[in-house]
Design an enzyme around this catalytic site. Structure first.
Site, mmCIF file in Angstrom:
data_model
loop_
_atom_site.group_PDB
_atom_site.id
_atom_site.type_symbol
_atom_site.label_atom_id
_atom_site.label_comp_id
_atom_site.label_asym_id
_atom_site.label_seq_id
_atom_site.Cartn_x
_atom_site.Cartn_y
_atom_site.Cartn_z
ATOM 1 N N ILE A 43 0.917 -1.098 -0.229
ATOM 2 C CA ILE A 43 0.129 -0.110 -0.028
ATOM 3 C C ILE A 43 1.288 1.400 0.278
ATOM 4 O O ILE A 43 1.011 2.027 -0.766
ATOM 5 C CB ILE A 43 -0.977 -0.329 1.244
ATOM 6 C CG1 ILE A 43 -2.434 -1.531 1.349
ATOM 7 C CG2 ILE A 43 -1.894 1.514 1.967
ATOM 8 C CD1 ILE A 43 -2.832 -1.011 2.223
ATOM 9 N N GLU A 50 7.189 17.432 3.908
ATOM 10 C CA GLU A 50 8.219 17.235 4.120
ATOM 11 C C GLU A 50 8.655 18.348 4.695
ATOM 12 O O GLU A 50 10.161 19.041 4.707
ATOM 13 C CB GLU A 50 9.166 16.956 2.753
ATOM 14 C CG GLU A 50 8.771 15.685 1.554
ATOM 15 C CD GLU A 50 9.739 15.356 0.819
ATOM 16 O OE1 GLU A 50 10.227 15.910 -0.102
ATOM 17 O OE2 GLU A 50 10.001 13.717 0.997
ATOM 18 N N ALA A 51 7.991 19.269 4.980
ATOM 19 C CA ALA A 51 7.980 20.742 5.649
ATOM 20 C C ALA A 51 7.556 20.810 7.025
ATOM 21 O O ALA A 51 6.551 20.318 6.946
ATOM 22 C CB ALA A 51 7.723 21.964 4.741
ATOM 23 N N LYS A 79 15.098 24.787 8.110
ATOM 24 C CA LYS A 79 13.939 26.076 7.316
ATOM 25 C C LYS A 79 13.335 26.906 8.336
ATOM 26 O O LYS A 79 13.284 26.815 9.245
ATOM 27 C CB LYS A 79 11.846 24.679 7.470
ATOM 28 C CG LYS A 79 11.281 25.950 6.830
ATOM 29 C CD LYS A 79 10.246 25.102 6.624
ATOM 30 C CE LYS A 79 8.386 26.215 6.713
ATOM 31 N NZ LYS A 79 7.919 25.370 7.508
ATOM 32 N N GLU A 337 1.132 25.914 5.797
ATOM 33 C CA GLU A 337 2.309 26.502 6.681
ATOM 34 C C GLU A 337 2.337 25.308 7.340
ATOM 35 O O GLU A 337 3.542 25.094 8.186
ATOM 36 C CB GLU A 337 1.169 26.914 7.557
ATOM 37 C CG GLU A 337 0.588 28.497 7.016
ATOM 38 C CD GLU A 337 1.466 29.376 7.613
ATOM 39 O OE1 GLU A 337 3.172 28.843 7.913
ATOM 40 O OE2 GLU A 337 1.202 30.501 6.360
ATOM 41 N N THR A 339 1.951 22.108 8.859
ATOM 42 C CA THR A 339 1.116 21.755 10.553
ATOM 43 C C THR A 339 0.854 20.348 10.074
ATOM 44 O O THR A 339 0.945 20.194 11.496
ATOM 45 C CB THR A 339 0.181 23.046 10.489
ATOM 46 O OG1 THR A 339 -0.904 22.572 9.166
ATOM 47 C CG2 THR A 339 0.564 23.621 10.599
ATOM 48 N N ILE A 341 2.300 17.728 10.256
ATOM 49 C CA ILE A 341 3.715 16.703 11.209
ATOM 50 C C ILE A 341 4.178 17.921 13.158
ATOM 51 O O ILE A 341 3.699 16.433 13.666
ATOM 52 C CB ILE A 341 4.740 16.545 10.425
ATOM 53 C CG1 ILE A 341 4.559 15.963 9.420
ATOM 54 C CG2 ILE A 341 6.119 16.141 10.977
ATOM 55 C CD1 ILE A 341 5.819 15.935 8.190
HETATM 56 C C1 LIG Z 1 -0.344 16.765 -0.477
HETATM 57 C C2 LIG Z 1 0.549 17.401 0.594
HETATM 58 C C3 LIG Z 1 1.560 17.987 1.080
HETATM 59 C C4 LIG Z 1 1.705 17.870 2.754
HETATM 60 N N1 LIG Z 1 2.824 18.794 3.311
HETATM 61 C C5 LIG Z 1 3.109 18.511 4.261
HETATM 62 C C6 LIG Z 1 4.125 19.196 4.117
HETATM 63 O O1 LIG Z 1 4.981 20.242 4.006
HETATM 64 N N2 LIG Z 1 3.722 19.365 6.051
HETATM 65 C C7 LIG Z 1 3.389 18.333 6.779
HETATM 66 O O2 LIG Z 1 3.634 18.660 8.670
HETATM 67 N N3 LIG Z 1 2.658 17.841 6.648
HETATM 68 C C8 LIG Z 1 2.463 17.554 5.054
HETATM 69 N N4 LIG Z 1 1.590 16.874 4.291
HETATM 70 C C9 LIG Z 1 0.782 15.807 5.204
HETATM 71 C C10 LIG Z 1 1.726 14.578 5.600
HETATM 72 O O3 LIG Z 1 1.622 14.173 4.283
HETATM 73 C C11 LIG Z 1 1.303 13.666 6.578
HETATM 74 O O4 LIG Z 1 0.653 14.532 7.454
HETATM 75 C C12 LIG Z 1 2.128 12.272 6.545
HETATM 76 O O5 LIG Z 1 2.477 12.525 5.978
HETATM 77 C C13 LIG Z 1 1.638 11.039 8.057
HETATM 78 O O6 LIG Z 1 0.674 10.120 6.878
HETATM 79 P P1 LIG Z 1 -0.040 9.047 7.555
HETATM 80 O O7 LIG Z 1 1.437 8.602 8.040
HETATM 81 O O8 LIG Z 1 -0.801 9.653 8.260
HETATM 82 O O9 LIG Z 1 -0.282 8.726 6.347
HETATM 83 P P2 LIG Z 1 0.578 6.885 5.166
HETATM 84 O O10 LIG Z 1 1.559 8.200 4.891
HETATM 85 O O11 LIG Z 1 -0.651 7.677 3.843
HETATM 86 O O12 LIG Z 1 0.731 6.121 5.661
HETATM 87 C C14 LIG Z 1 -0.684 5.167 6.073
HETATM 88 C C15 LIG Z 1 0.298 3.782 6.113
HETATM 89 O O13 LIG Z 1 -1.059 3.017 6.514
HETATM 90 C C16 LIG Z 1 -0.619 1.888 6.002
HETATM 91 N N5 LIG Z 1 -2.160 1.201 5.157
HETATM 92 C C17 LIG Z 1 -2.863 1.132 4.911
HETATM 93 N N6 LIG Z 1 -3.989 0.851 4.690
HETATM 94 C C18 LIG Z 1 -3.627 -0.612 5.554
HETATM 95 C C19 LIG Z 1 -4.264 -1.828 5.234
HETATM 96 N N7 LIG Z 1 -4.931 -1.705 5.384
HETATM 97 N N8 LIG Z 1 -2.903 -2.409 5.851
HETATM 98 C C20 LIG Z 1 -1.971 -2.390 6.446
HETATM 99 N N9 LIG Z 1 -1.051 -1.361 6.282
HETATM 100 C C21 LIG Z 1 -1.804 -0.362 5.542
HETATM 101 C C22 LIG Z 1 0.231 2.387 5.097
HETATM 102 O O14 LIG Z 1 0.629 1.411 4.529
HETATM 103 C C23 LIG Z 1 0.842 3.132 5.395
HETATM 104 O O15 LIG Z 1 2.122 2.811 5.986
HETATM 105 C C24 LIG Z 1 1.280 17.080 3.105
HETATM 106 C C25 LIG Z 1 -0.251 16.035 2.926
HETATM 107 C C26 LIG Z 1 -0.232 16.035 1.744
HETATM 108 C C27 LIG Z 1 -1.398 15.357 1.141
#
Ligand SMILES: Cc1cc2nc3c(=O)[nH]c(=O)nc-3n(C[C@H](O)[C@H](O)[C@H](O)COP(=O)(O)OP(=O)(O)OC[C@H]3O[C@@H](n4cnc5c(N)ncnc54)[C@H](O)[C@@H]3O)c2cc1C
Length: 500
Positions: A43, A50-51, A79, A337, A339, A341
């Site tokens: 997945i 990344e910021a 940054k 902004e 925010t 992370i």
């Molecule tokens: C366009 C965009 C830009 C961004 N830029 C910033 C930024 O500059 N600064 C910032 O602070 N935040 C930013 N964010 C937010 C940031 O990307 C997320 O907060 C951060 O990456 C955390 O993601 P996550 O771990 O919640 O989700 P994900 O990275 O999607 O991880 C989900 C996890 O769940 C697992 N998973 C899902 N379903 C299953 C399943 N059925 N079985 C087993 N595993 C499963 C996946 O394998 C993965 O390991 C941005 C977000 C977006 C959309």
């Protein structure tokens, strides 16, 4: 009998959110907990994000993370703020830095004294009182014992999770690879009891942390917690993202460049630039957005652009029954902004501080949910402000942003600054007065009044004070090394690594 009821913690998902929680719980509460994280390489992760904002440094410090080790392993850059372009009007530019603007001599904040000086014809530019602002603009930087600057990082998201994983596993967390197929619940309480993997393996737990990204497999899929949509305030719902090589001089700033129906980011790391194009699909088609994005990239792409769809808003409860959600599973404020992370790390810290060893108590859950809700709302309003305060009318997108109704609290704060220059930092608010003070004028909102206490200071003393502050900023700036030279030596990765 030690009275501990909650011992087995299961974290579903291993993106930035999953590994941040795993690192916090394992490094700060192990061996009191048995921690298992489940993730699926098939997945994958969302692959952006990344910021950051400066609170990440406190999070790392609490976890005992060595800054240079982190920087080398995650290709991290510094940054000092965000370089906004074309927001209030096309051609405008301002920096929202992480620094303090001036120093207050008395009870009223500094800017009232500066505003008074301006009416007397001196005082110069407000940004000349902020070292971070000047250093960001001049691409200079230094850190170390008593380093003078407030800063955050840009890092490679594909390297950060694995870095935290190494630390978490060393502290006793266990990782299981595979896809979660189903979530089991207690028929009476509705609490989640176990996850069943596609392999058939059953993982039982007392407390479940949902970090499955936008899917929200446990918090929404199983518990149907509900989602509050904020699209009427924050219209962007799509982003193209890709990586390019470096170009020009390495900058210690994120760039946020407004375009006809959204904005574009540039995040410089040590070895590459992370690029994104955020837009409203009601105002710009995916194909047109991609074409525009590609035209504006300044260096050859190293990864093909990928499309991300999102829904700005928040889960109605971050903590519901025995499930707590973090990261994208908990909601999303568009990344203007940087925010998200911050929010997951502050919640991870709150969970450590309030960990429900003796069982889940409703009052504690309520407190956790309310504190988080307040924090998120304040950030949401700060982000909305950038759109509402545009003067752009070149597209329907910008006209709709300018004309929208905003939350009452935000409208009141902007009006109060216009009327009398008053600003404040609310309880549980990330952004300080200094942030408002940089963004409001950057968006062409100026104070028509100020606190009259400033008039009580004799003019000669006011002049001397302001000249002294500006001179101090200039003198410190002159001593700061060039950012790129410093960073390659301080936290430089041994050789460029390419991220997936
Ligand atoms: C366009 C965009 C830009 C961004 N830029 C910033 C930024 O500059 N600064 C910032 O602070 N935040 C930013 N964010 C937010 C940031 O990307 C997320 O907060 C951060 O990456 C955390 O993601 P996550 O771990 O919640 O989700 P994900 O990275 O999607 O991880 C989900 C996890 O769940 C697992 N998973 C899902 N379903 C299953 C399943 N059925 N079985 C087993 N595993 C499963 C996946 O394998 C993965 O390991 C941005 C977000 C977006 C959309």
């Amino acid at each position: 009998m030690d009275g501990q009821v909650i011992r087995k913690v299961v974290i579903a998902g291993g993106g930035t959110a999953g590994w941040c929680v795993a690192a916090a719980l394992s490094r700060l509460l192990h061996p009191l907990l048995d921690i298992t994280l489940v993730e699926s390489a098939e997945i994958g992760i969302v692959g952006v994000g990344e910021a950051t904002v400066p609170t990440i440094r406190a999070f790392h410090r609490n976890l005992g993370i060595d800054e240079r080790d982190f920087m080398r392993n995650c290709q991290a850059g510094i940054k000092l703020g965000i370089n906004f372009q074309n927001w209030a009007r096309i051609g405008d530019r301002y920096i929202h830095s992480f620094g303090l603007v001036g120093k207050s001599p008395w009870i009223a904040p500094f800017h009232h004294f500066w505003l008074h000086a301006r009416t007397l014809g001196f005082g110069g530019d407000l940004n000349d009182y902020c070292l971070e602002h000047r250093a960001a603009d001049a691409a200079k930087f230094y850190t170390g014992e008593n380093g003078p600057l407030s800063y955050a990082y840009h890092f490679d998201t594909a390297l950060y999770g694995p870095y935290l994983r190494k630390l978490s596993e060393a502290a006793g967390a266990r990782r299981i690879e595979g896809k979660i197929k189903s979530v089991q619940q207690d028929s009476e309480t509705g609490n989640v009891t176990s996850l069943t993997m596609e392999s058939g393996q059953v993982i039982e737990g007392d407390l479940f942390i949902d970090c499955t990204g936008f899917r929200g497999l446990l918090i929404e899929g199983a518990l149907k917690t509900g989602y509050e949509d904020w699209n009427h305030w924050l219209a962007n719902d799509s982003a193209w993202a890709c990586q390019t090589g470096l170009h020009g001089r390495l900058s210690p700033m994120t760039s946020a460049i407004a375009h006809q129906a959204g904005w574009r980011w540039e995040i410089p790391l040590q070895h590459r630039i992370g690029n994104g194009f955020v837009y409203s699909s009601k105002h710009l088609s995916d194909d047109d957005a991609r074409a525009q994005f590609m035209r504006e990239l300044k260096a050859p792409v190293t990864t093909e652009p990928h499309l991300i769809k999102f829904r700005t808003g928040r889960r109605k409860k971050i903590w519901n029954k025995n499930v707590i959600c973090f990261g994208l599973a908990s909601g999303f404020i568009e990344p203007l902004e940087s925010t998200n992370i911050h929010l997951m790390q502050i919640c991870a810290t709150r969970l450590v501080q309030m960990f429900p060893f003796s069982g889940i108590h409703e009052a504690q859950v309520q407190h956790f949910n309310q504190a988080t809700a307040r924090e998120v709302e304040k950030i949401r309003n700060f982000v909305i402000m950038h759109y509402k305060l545009t003067e752009r009318d070149d597209t329907e997108y910008w006209k709709s942003r300018r004309d929208m109704e905003v939350p009452e609290d935000l409208a009141m704060r902007v009006q109060m600054f216009r009327d009398c220059g008053h600003l404040f930092q609310a309880e549980e608010e990330l952004f300080r007065i200094d942030s408002w003070l940089q963004v409001l004028p950057g968006q062409r909102v100026h104070a028509n009044g100020y606190h009259q206490i400033a008039r009580a200071m004799p003019e000669a003393r006011l002049r001397e004070m302001l000249d002294g502050m500006r001179a101090e900023v200039e003198a410190t700036l002159a001593r700061l090394p060039d950012y790129e030279t410093f960073i390659r030596q301080y936290g430089g990765a041994p050789k460029p690594m390419t991220a997936g």
